[in-house]
Structure formats: structure tokens, C-alpha cells
Design a protein around this motif. Structure first.
Motif, PDB file in Angstrom:
ATOM      1  N   ALA A  74      -8.588  -0.147  -8.264  1.00 15.87           N
ATOM      2  CA  ALA A  74      -8.415  -1.436  -7.579  1.00 15.87           C
ATOM      3  C   ALA A  74      -8.162  -1.263  -6.084  1.00 15.87           C
ATOM      4  N   ILE A  75      -7.444  -0.200  -5.719  1.00 14.85           N
ATOM      5  CA  ILE A  75      -7.192  -0.014  -4.287  1.00 14.85           C
ATOM      6  C   ILE A  75      -8.286   0.824  -3.631  1.00 14.85           C
ATOM      7  N   ARG A 121      -2.625   1.563 -16.629  1.00 15.53           N
ATOM      8  CA  ARG A 121      -2.351   0.808 -15.405  1.00 15.53           C
ATOM      9  C   ARG A 121      -2.631   1.656 -14.175  1.00 15.53           C
ATOM     10  N   LYS A 122      -2.262   2.932 -14.290  1.00 15.46           N
ATOM     11  CA  LYS A 122      -2.408   3.858 -13.177  1.00 15.46           C
ATOM     12  C   LYS A 122      -3.896   4.041 -12.834  1.00 15.46           C
ATOM     13  N   TYR A 163     -12.289  -4.873 -14.518  1.00 12.87           N
ATOM     14  CA  TYR A 163     -11.603  -6.157 -14.353  1.00 12.87           C
ATOM     15  C   TYR A 163     -11.163  -6.715 -15.712  1.00 12.87           C
ATOM     16  N   ARG A 202       4.110  -0.699 -11.317  1.00  8.23           N
ATOM     17  CA  ARG A 202       2.651  -0.580 -11.304  1.00  8.23           C
ATOM     18  C   ARG A 202       2.008  -1.928 -11.581  1.00  8.23           C
ATOM     19  N   LYS A 203       2.628  -2.654 -12.500  1.00  4.82           N
ATOM     20  CA  LYS A 203       2.085  -3.954 -12.899  1.00  4.82           C
ATOM     21  C   LYS A 203       2.102  -4.926 -11.709  1.00  4.82           C
ATOM     22  N   ASP A 256       0.118  -7.425 -22.292  1.00  8.14           N
ATOM     23  CA  ASP A 256       1.321  -6.804 -21.737  1.00  8.14           C
ATOM     24  C   ASP A 256       1.593  -5.406 -22.287  1.00  8.14           C
ATOM     25  N   PHE A 293       2.012   7.016  -6.735  1.00 11.61           N
ATOM     26  CA  PHE A 293       1.125   8.104  -7.142  1.00 11.61           C
ATOM     27  C   PHE A 293       1.698   9.472  -6.782  1.00 11.61           C
ATOM     28  N   ILE A 318      -3.599  -5.171   0.917  1.00 10.69           N
ATOM     29  CA  ILE A 318      -2.293  -4.654   0.508  1.00 10.69           C
ATOM     30  C   ILE A 318      -1.608  -3.824   1.601  1.00 10.69           C
ATOM     31  N   ALA A 351      -3.091  -6.045  -6.016  1.00  7.76           N
ATOM     32  CA  ALA A 351      -4.302  -5.318  -5.618  1.00  7.76           C
ATOM     33  C   ALA A 351      -5.568  -6.043  -6.048  1.00  7.76           C
ATOM     34  N   ILE A 352      -5.527  -6.686  -7.217  1.00 11.41           N
ATOM     35  CA  ILE A 352      -6.732  -7.391  -7.658  1.00 11.41           C
ATOM     36  C   ILE A 352      -6.755  -8.831  -7.150  1.00 11.41           C
ATOM     37  N   LEU A 382      -6.293   2.008 -13.415  1.00 13.01           N
ATOM     38  CA  LEU A 382      -6.853   0.758 -12.907  1.00 13.01           C
ATOM     39  C   LEU A 382      -6.347   0.447 -11.506  1.00 13.01           C
ATOM     40  N   LEU A 383      -5.090   0.828 -11.237  1.00 11.09           N
ATOM     41  CA  LEU A 383      -4.535   0.633  -9.904  1.00 11.09           C
ATOM     42  C   LEU A 383      -5.318   1.492  -8.899  1.00 11.09           C
ATOM     43  N   LYS A 384      -5.671   2.693  -9.342  1.00 10.91           N
ATOM     44  CA  LYS A 384      -6.413   3.611  -8.478  1.00 10.91           C
ATOM     45  C   LYS A 384      -7.760   3.003  -8.094  1.00 10.91           C
ATOM     46  N   LEU A 390      -4.854  -5.923 -20.066  1.00  8.25           N
ATOM     47  CA  LEU A 390      -3.532  -5.308 -19.853  1.00  8.25           C
ATOM     48  C   LEU A 390      -2.469  -6.378 -19.640  1.00  8.25           C
ATOM     49  N   PHE A 391      -2.821  -7.368 -18.816  1.00  9.61           N
ATOM     50  CA  PHE A 391      -1.835  -8.416 -18.518  1.00  9.61           C
ATOM     51  C   PHE A 391      -1.617  -9.352 -19.708  1.00  9.61           C
ATOM     52  N   LEU A 413      -0.581  -3.794  -9.277  1.00 16.53           N
ATOM     53  CA  LEU A 413      -1.926  -4.022  -9.800  1.00 16.53           C
ATOM     54  C   LEU A 413      -2.289  -5.495  -9.604  1.00 16.53           C
ATOM     55  N   VAL A 462      -8.099  -4.936 -16.777  1.00 16.27           N
ATOM     56  CA  VAL A 462      -6.876  -5.409 -16.109  1.00 16.27           C
ATOM     57  C   VAL A 462      -6.382  -6.694 -16.763  1.00 16.27           C
ATOM     58  N   TYR A 482       0.832  -1.207   0.000  1.00 13.75           N
ATOM     59  CA  TYR A 482       0.000   0.000   0.000  1.00 13.75           C
ATOM     60  C   TYR A 482       0.867   1.258   0.000  1.00 13.75           C
ATOM     61  N   VAL A 490       2.136   1.814  -3.434  1.00 14.49           N
ATOM     62  CA  VAL A 490       1.151   2.409  -4.340  1.00 14.49           C
ATOM     63  C   VAL A 490       1.065   3.910  -4.104  1.00 14.49           C
TER      64      VAL A 490
END
Lengths: 209, 209
Positions: free
Chosen positions: B132-133, B125-126, B97, A125-126, B107, A104, A138, A132-133, B128-130, B103-104, A129, B100, A97, A100
Motif C-alpha cells: 500500500a505504501i 497486514r504487514k 485491495y 499496523r491496522k 478483523d 518495519f 502519509i 495508507a489505502i 499489505l501495508l508494504k 482483513l478489516f 493500513l 485489505v 510514514y 510505518v
């Protein structure tokens, strides 16, 4: 670079020097049944453009450089030392956490993970991420569980060229590299694809005349 | 590029042409109290290296290009069209989802969000990370809620230069750009900082001689 179009005669001179160099201007002139004076401009151009090297009392020899390579040579002179940015680091005891939040606040794609200032890993980030999912809390996952750890981290030496750094990023499919001193674990900066893009823009800039 | 070191006389010729061009070779020779024949190699070098332009029956004039600019000129000739990669797209009705996962699996760092094949946004990614958390159920959040939407998406035209694309990414602080046709919303590719890094490596490559 402005491509220098060689004349037919200049191409012929290049061929002669390639086959017979080192060779004097007089000898080249003889081969072409021309006077030395007639050849002087051609030889000057070929030497100044870097196709030929001239050594006093020895003669001309082929420098082994093609025109196109002179461009690359100049690009390869850019140094990591002059382009690196400040490393964005996080302690290995931090949580995912925290990582992350740092990503940011610093607005970077990758953090360098350190223990007592020495490189122990990188976290992207990857990576974050993914965790996080993954349904984990985290706040409780330490960054050291998520990071790529040394010796699997690709680094670049501060004395390397920016070209070397770009090659490493492409080859290892990573977006950034910790910059280290003496190929050790002391982190002195970072280089990323953003750094390369900045250098690219700089090289392409319109210049005042 | 091999930097061409100009001789003192060549520098003087450049100055004369800058101030008085268009000017004939004879007139330059006169100014320097030299013969036209003596100047011939210098004028040939200055013209071939792109410092001077020569027009028959008019004379020499200053091309306005410095040596360094010739390098940039060549770099700016690289086209988005020749370097773009396949666009990685997702429908705007997809969930965060799904984004994400895409993205994976692909890649990539950014996905292009489309409706009937037309650009409506981009999601990184950024972004989605936002989410996700943020404690949301990312299966239920539509990607359209997370993405940056047009007209706030920075795009680049397929006919633009790679240099323009790099400038746009630096200026807008984004890692990639959808490539569009006729500055519209039809997506025909993507360009990223990875694309620029690949071009950088290509430019710097050692070439066979």
C-alpha cells in the motif's frame, strides 16, 4: 499438572472437613471409625496437595482450592515485570510514514506514541493500513491523527500479573499493551500476544530430569 | 500448580529409588533403618504426586518427572483441534485491495489464500501495508503477488498440540498458522497468538470452589 486422583476415603475426608472444619485428625478418625494412624497418609496427601490446610492446635480446614485451581494459581504468579519487552516508541510529531518505517525496522505490530517520554497514544499496523489505502499522502499525515489516544489506550501496570495483561488484551481486543508505572503515563515497556505466547511455550517446555 | 515441598526423608527416598529402582518398599525401609509402616505415607505422597511409579510385584521406580514438569505435561495436552478458529480465506485471484477489505471486515491479522479450497499462501497486514505504501494501485495488484506462498507457509496439523503451534509461531516469527489435515493443503482452521492468549487466560482462570 498431574491430576491427583483422590481415593474414595480421601474424598470423604474432604467432605467432612468442608462441613465441619476446623476439625482435628482424631475427630475425623472418629467420624470414620478408623484410627488416627490409618488416616495419617490420607491427611498428609490432602495437606501437601493443597486441599486442606492444617493449623497446630486447631485442626484441619478446607483450603477452598480445587486441584485444577492450583495450576491457575501458579500461572497467575508470572509478572509483567519479568516478561515485558522494551517499548518501541515514536514521537507524536512524526508522520504516519515515519511510523510505518519504524514498524518495519523494529518489526512490531504496534508503536507507542509519546510526548516528552509520556504516553499519548498507540498506533497499529491496522491504523496505518487504513490511512495508507485512504488515498492520503502519509508523509504529511501526522501520526497523532491516526493513533488511538489516551485515555482510550488500554495499559497495564508493571506490577500486574501477566494473566491480567492477557485478560485485558482479550477483553479490549488489542494485540499489545504499553506497560506503565503506578498506572500513570510513564512507559516502561510493552507486553503483547507474542509475550503471552512466549510465556506459554516456557510453561509447556519439556524439562531436564 | 501448588509446589509440593518434599521433606528431607522424601528427598532421600527419591534418591534411593533413582539409583536402585525398581526397588520394593521393604528394601527402601531397610536402607533407611525404618519400618515399612513408617514409610507408607511418604511413598503414597511420592507416588500420587507422580515422582514415583509403583508396579505390583516389581516395586517402585523413578518416574523421571520433576514436579515442575507435571505442569507442562498438562499444558501440552491442549489440542489445536479444540482451540482452532474458523479459517479466514480469500481466493488467490483476488486483488490486494480485496484482501485489505477482508482483513478489516473479518478483523484478523492474516488471511489464508486458497485455490479450489487448497492452501496456496498467506497474506498479512504487514504484506499489505508494504504494497500500500509502495505507490502501486492495490486494486490491480493480485494478492498472489504479495502473499507468502507454499511451501514457505508454516502450517500446523489439526492433531498437533497447542504447545506445538505456539513453538512454531515463536520459531518462525509469525502471528498465525493455517491448520491443515494430514499435513496436507486442506485448510480446516487457523490458530493465532490470540488463540494462545485465550488458552492462557483459560488456564489462569479463577475457578469456583
Amino acid at each position: 499438572m498431574k491430576k491427583i486422583e483422590l481415593s474414595k476415603r480421601q474424598e470423604t475426608i474432604l467432605e467432612i472437613v468442608k462441613r465441619k472444619g476446623p476439625i482435628t485428625g482424631e475427630q475425623i478418625a472418629e467420624q470414620l471409625s478408623l484410627t488416627r494412624a490409618t488416616l495419617r497418609p490420607d491427611l498428609a496427601i490432602l495437606t501437601m496437595a493443597g486441599f486442606l490446610d492444617a493449623r497446630p492446635r486447631v485442626g484441619y480446614f478446607y483450603s477452598g482450592k480445587k486441584n485444577a485451581d492450583l495450576f491457575g494459581e501458579s500461572l497467575r504468579k508470572l509478572r509483567v515485570r519479568d516478561y515485558k519487552s522494551v517499548p518501541t516508541v515514536i514521537e507524536e510529531t512524526s508522520s504516519a510514514y515515519d511510523a510505518v518505517v519504524t514498524l518495519f525496522t523494529e518489526d512490531v505490530g504496534t508503536l507507542i506514541v509519546v510526548r516528552s517520554g509520556q504516553l499519548v497514544g498507540v498506533v497499529s499496523r491496522k491504523d496505518l493500513l487504513k490511512v495508507a489505502i485512504g488515498g492520503n499522502d502519509i508523509h504529511k499525515v501526522p501520526v497523532s491523527l491516526v493513533m488511538t489516544r489516551t485515555p482510550n489506550v488500554v495499559t497495564v501496570d508493571v506490577d500486574a500479573s501477566l494473566y491480567d495483561a492477557a485478560v485485558l488484551m482479550m477483553r479490549h481486543e488489542v494485540d499489545s499493551l504499553p506497560v506503565v508505572r503506578d498506572s500513570g503515563n510513564e512507559v516502561v515497556g510493552r507486553v503483547s500476544k507474542t509475550t503471552i505466547t512466549r510465556a506459554f511455550v516456557e510453561l509447556g517446555q519439556y524439562r531436564d530430569v
